[in-house]
Design a protein around this motif. Structure first.
Motif, PDB file in Angstrom:
ATOM      1  N   PHE A 189       5.634   8.905  -3.278  1.00  0.00           N
ATOM      2  CA  PHE A 189       4.857   7.890  -2.574  1.00  0.00           C
ATOM      3  C   PHE A 189       5.680   7.263  -1.455  1.00  0.00           C
ATOM      4  N   ASN A 190       5.005   6.876  -0.387  1.00  0.00           N
ATOM      5  CA  ASN A 190       5.622   6.112   0.698  1.00  0.00           C
ATOM      6  C   ASN A 190       4.817   4.846   0.940  1.00  0.00           C
ATOM      7  N   LYS A 191       5.532   3.726   1.109  1.00  0.00           N
ATOM      8  CA  LYS A 191       4.838   2.487   1.449  1.00  0.00           C
ATOM      9  C   LYS A 191       4.475   2.512   2.923  1.00  0.00           C
ATOM     10  N   VAL A 192       3.197   2.357   3.224  1.00  0.00           N
ATOM     11  CA  VAL A 192       2.725   2.474   4.597  1.00  0.00           C
ATOM     12  C   VAL A 192       2.290   1.147   5.188  1.00  0.00           C
ATOM     13  N   ASN A 193       2.139   0.132   4.339  1.00  0.00           N
ATOM     14  CA  ASN A 193       1.636  -1.135   4.846  1.00  0.00           C
ATOM     15  C   ASN A 193       1.886  -2.223   3.805  1.00  0.00           C
ATOM     16  N   GLU A 194       1.911  -3.483   4.281  1.00  0.00           N
ATOM     17  CA  GLU A 194       2.083  -4.626   3.391  1.00  0.00           C
ATOM     18  C   GLU A 194       1.141  -5.730   3.837  1.00  0.00           C
ATOM     19  N   PRO A 195      -0.162  -5.533   3.624  1.00  0.00           N
ATOM     20  CA  PRO A 195      -1.141  -6.502   4.116  1.00  0.00           C
ATOM     21  C   PRO A 195      -1.078  -7.834   3.376  1.00  0.00           C
ATOM     22  N   PRO A 196      -1.341  -8.928   4.083  1.00  0.00           N
ATOM     23  CA  PRO A 196      -1.303 -10.253   3.455  1.00  0.00           C
ATOM     24  C   PRO A 196      -2.515 -10.529   2.581  1.00  0.00           C
ATOM     25  N   LYS A 215       0.836  -1.194   0.000  1.00  0.00           N
ATOM     26  CA  LYS A 215       0.000   0.000   0.000  1.00  0.00           C
ATOM     27  C   LYS A 215       0.875   1.248   0.000  1.00  0.00           C
ATOM     28  N   PHE A 216       0.691   2.082  -1.018  1.00  0.00           N
ATOM     29  CA  PHE A 216       1.457   3.324  -1.156  1.00  0.00           C
ATOM     30  C   PHE A 216       0.524   4.529  -1.085  1.00  0.00           C
TER      31      PHE A 216
END
Length: 289
Positions: free
Chosen positions: A257-264, A130-131
């Motif tokens: 952009f910044n990556k804020v999360n990496e949901p499964p 998520k960016f």
């Protein structure tokens, strides 16, 4: 303190008259669903949940079945005052019951929701990235004269659907039609033979301009689509990128952009993701897989 009947509510199916109540529920957990997004879910699938004795929606879950044996679950929300009573599990089970046992079901989980889904035999098979961006400043892109970016026309739908099916891993014609109708912009990429080789669209939400799906033959074309969709937009942007696109994610970083999360990404009735051709650079939204 809730009465016994309030925590043993029956699951019901929602409709257009429940949209404002569903927006209120999503806002209670800081999720940015709006009128158009929920109506797209309702026109593409079904939303279930619970109402308390005052008619307030206190839980929800959506199931979006696609043309092939594939479906997506999302919008799983339980109001903070009603957690611990199993409402989330009940509405998710209701969604599962709406499709056949042969249907592969995908969902993108929060970390808090992962134990619930594991108890229902979902297994982690991948992740999305998520960016978010507050100030989009695009890096210089090398112009590819082999392709042109054009505004989508109704006659483009069949080619777009074929590309989306191969990139997503399943045909989803009804959803795709609804999403294009909802979009702020939809563009297609055509080669010198006037064949569509990629596309992308943007949807304006209450907080972010959501970019996706983005389907492209390579990351530079995906970057060109991103640049075009973000052009002249003043405000926040969001894109959720499937794993395996390091170059594209590096490009996003250079644009602010910044990556804020990496949901499964989790699957039920399948041990792997649907087969994808590697051209999906941005998903439509987490609720749609």
């Amino acid at each position: 303190m809730h009465t016994e009947d309030e925590v043993e509510l029956k699951v019901e199916q929602f409709n257009d008259s429940d949209v404002s109540n569903l927006i209120e529920l999503s806002s209670s957990v800081c999720w940015d669903y709006d009128d158009q997004e929920i109506k797209t879910i309702l026109s593409s699938g079904k939303i279930f949940g619970h109402k308390n004795s005052k008619g307030k929606i206190v839980s929800s879950a959506a199931i979006v079945p696609y043309d092939t044996n594939l479906a997506s679950i999302g919008m799983v929300i339980v109001h903070s005052d009603y957690r611990g009573f199993g409402l989330g599990k009940k509405v998710t089970q209701q969604c599962i019951a709406r499709v056949s046992k042969e249907t592969s079901i995908m969902l993108i989980s929060t970390e808090d929701g992962k134990p619930l889904y594991e108890s229902l035999n979902f297994r982690t098979v991948d992740a999305v990235h998520k960016f978010l961006c507050e100030d989009f400043v695009c890096a210089t892109l090398e112009v590819n004269n082999e392709f042109t970016l054009e505004t989508y026309k109704v006659g483009d739908f069949h080619q777009v659907m074929v590309l989306d099916s191969a990139a997503f891993g399943g045909k989803r014609s009804k959803f795709l039609h609804n999403r294009i109708e909802q979009s702020k912009r939809c563009i297609v990429v055509k080669n010198q033979n006037r064949e569509i080789v990629g596309f992308g669209l943007s949807v304006q939400g209450p907080i972010n301009l959501l970019v996706g799906p983005v389907v492209a033959p390579d990351f530079k074309t995906a970057a060109s689509i991103m640049k075009e969709l973000a052009a002249n937009h003043h405000g926040n942007l969001r894109i959720d990128v499937p794993s395996g696109h390091h170059d594209f994610m590096t490009f996003l970083h250079t644009c602010g952009f910044n990556k804020v999360n990496e949901p499964p990404v989790m699957m039920k009735n399948s041990s792997t993701m649907p087969h994808r051709d590697g051209r999906l650079y941005g998903i439509a939204a987490q609720v749609f897989g």
